[in-house]
Design an enzyme around this catalytic site. Structure first.
Site, short mmCIF file in Angstrom:
data_model
loop_
_atom_site.label_atom_id
_atom_site.label_comp_id
_atom_site.label_asym_id
_atom_site.label_seq_id
_atom_site.Cartn_x
_atom_site.Cartn_y
_atom_site.Cartn_z
N ARG A 60 11.98 -5.56 5.60
CA ARG A 60 11.69 -4.18 5.19
C ARG A 60 12.59 -3.16 5.88
NH1 ARG A 60 5.58 -2.03 5.19
NH2 ARG A 60 5.69 -2.24 7.45
N ARG A 92 11.40 -0.82 11.11
CA ARG A 92 10.32 -0.38 11.99
C ARG A 92 10.20 -1.31 13.20
NH1 ARG A 92 5.10 0.54 8.25
NH2 ARG A 92 4.18 -0.54 10.02
N ARG A 137 -0.34 -8.08 13.65
CA ARG A 137 -0.93 -7.17 12.65
C ARG A 137 -1.74 -7.94 11.61
NH1 ARG A 137 4.44 -4.82 11.19
NH2 ARG A 137 3.50 -3.87 9.37
N ARG A 145 -9.57 1.26 8.59
CA ARG A 145 -9.12 -0.09 8.93
C ARG A 145 -10.18 -0.84 9.73
NH1 ARG A 145 -3.32 0.83 8.59
NH2 ARG A 145 -2.14 -1.00 9.20
N LYS A 186 0.83 -1.22 0.00
CA LYS A 186 0.00 0.00 0.00
C LYS A 186 0.86 1.26 0.00
CE LYS A 186 -2.13 -0.77 3.89
NZ LYS A 186 -1.61 -2.07 4.36
P1 ADP Z 1 1.09 -1.68 7.97
O1 ADP Z 1 0.02 -1.55 6.91
O2 ADP Z 1 2.41 -2.14 7.43
O3 ADP Z 1 0.67 -2.48 9.17
P2 ADP Z 1 0.82 1.18 8.69
O4 ADP Z 1 1.96 2.10 8.53
O5 ADP Z 1 -0.36 1.39 7.79
O6 ADP Z 1 1.43 -0.26 8.57
O7 ADP Z 1 0.30 1.25 10.21
C1 ADP Z 1 1.16 1.06 11.30
C2 ADP Z 1 0.38 1.05 12.61
O8 ADP Z 1 -0.27 2.34 12.80
C3 ADP Z 1 -0.77 0.04 12.69
O9 ADP Z 1 -0.30 -1.24 13.07
C4 ADP Z 1 -1.66 0.70 13.77
O10 ADP Z 1 -1.11 0.52 15.06
C5 ADP Z 1 -1.55 2.18 13.42
N1 ADP Z 1 -2.60 2.58 12.45
C6 ADP Z 1 -2.38 2.99 11.17
N2 ADP Z 1 -3.56 3.28 10.55
C7 ADP Z 1 -4.53 3.05 11.47
C8 ADP Z 1 -5.95 3.14 11.43
N3 ADP Z 1 -6.62 3.53 10.32
N4 ADP Z 1 -6.64 2.83 12.57
C9 ADP Z 1 -6.00 2.46 13.67
N5 ADP Z 1 -4.67 2.32 13.77
C10 ADP Z 1 -3.92 2.61 12.69
#
Ligand code: ADP
Length: 213
Positions: free
Chosen positions: A122, A155, A166, A88, A13
């Site tokens: 990553r 990360r 996750r 999400r 993404k």
């Molecule tokens: P990935 O898709 O690789 O898990 P992201 O960078 O999109 O990573 O998100 C990292 C973290 O940020 C998530 O695991 C969560 O803790 C938080 N997060 C990101 N977007 C949201 C969201 N829309 N709602 C709740 N938590 C979020």
């Protein structure tokens, strides 16, 4: 164009949102980047979400929705945007449709095995956020960003425990959004298991646009 990029962690993404946002001339709005930036700067928000993000759990809906609402009210998002990592959960998606109308939801499809391999290798640039992979997409000079020369780091939530969590959180809370957006006839499924270039070509076709030359 107002777009959502949906898919499990590691589906690509962030990488593709970066590429497509440049081609369309719209901002990439990544909730993950917003949270990581707040954590790095040690703000009130950062302190509040640090542990949650580190574990790979979701930040509460209300807090996340209000941040996105504020961000989308900025002038640069008026004509379009790519939401990367938001919504999400079903409550987040329901809130979003109260104040925004979308053009499409790009749903990245990929197996768990590929996702785990990608996330365990990553690396991210500390300065500009560019994404690399130790074996699949290495930087020209180890540990140094090709684009800006910044240092690369892993990360904290790319540890194996957090990756597993996750993926579980994705299946339980985020996957139901596929049916939610299919019912609204917005869903475009894209196989993102191959290279970013291959995925980009599929997205251009799916969204019916040509890259600016
Ligand atoms: P990935 O898709 O690789 O898990 P992201 O960078 O999109 O990573 O998100 C990292 C973290 O940020 C998530 O695991 C969560 O803790 C938080 N997060 C990101 N977007 C949201 C969201 N829309 N709602 C709740 N938590 C979020």
């Amino acid at each position: 164009m107002k777009l959502i990029f949906l898919g499990p962690p590691g589906a690509g993404k962030g990488t593709l949102a970066g590429l497509v946002s440049r081609e369309l001339g719209v901002p990439q709005v990544s909730t993950g980047d917003i949270f990581r930036d707040a954590i790095k700067r040690g703000t009130e928000l950062g302190k509040k979400v640090q542990e949650i993000v580190g574990r790979g759990d979701l930040v509460p809906d209300q807090l996340t929705v209000s941040l996105v609402k504020e961000r989308l009210a900025q002038p640069d998002a008026a004509a379009g945007y790519i939401l990367d990592g938001f919504p999400r959960t079903i409550p987040q998606a329901s809130s979003l449709e109260q104040f925004q109308s979308l053009d499409a939801v790009v749903n990245f499809t990929i197996s768990d095995e590929v996702v785990v391999t990608r996330l365990t290798g990553r690396e991210i640039c500390k300065s500009c956020g560019a994404i690399y992979h130790v074996t699949n997409m290495p930087a020209a000079v180890k540990g140094v960003c090709d684009t800006c020369g910044g240092p690369l780091y892993t990360r904290p939530d790319d540890s194996i425990d957090s990756i597993r969590n996750r993926l579980e959180v994705y299946k339980r809370q985020t996957e139901p959004l596929i049916d939610f957006y299919a019912a609204r006839k917005l869903l475009k499924n894209i196989d993102s298991s191959k290279s970013p270039e291959d995925t980009l070509v599929q997205i251009r076709t799916g969204l019916a646009y040509s890259p600016r030359s």
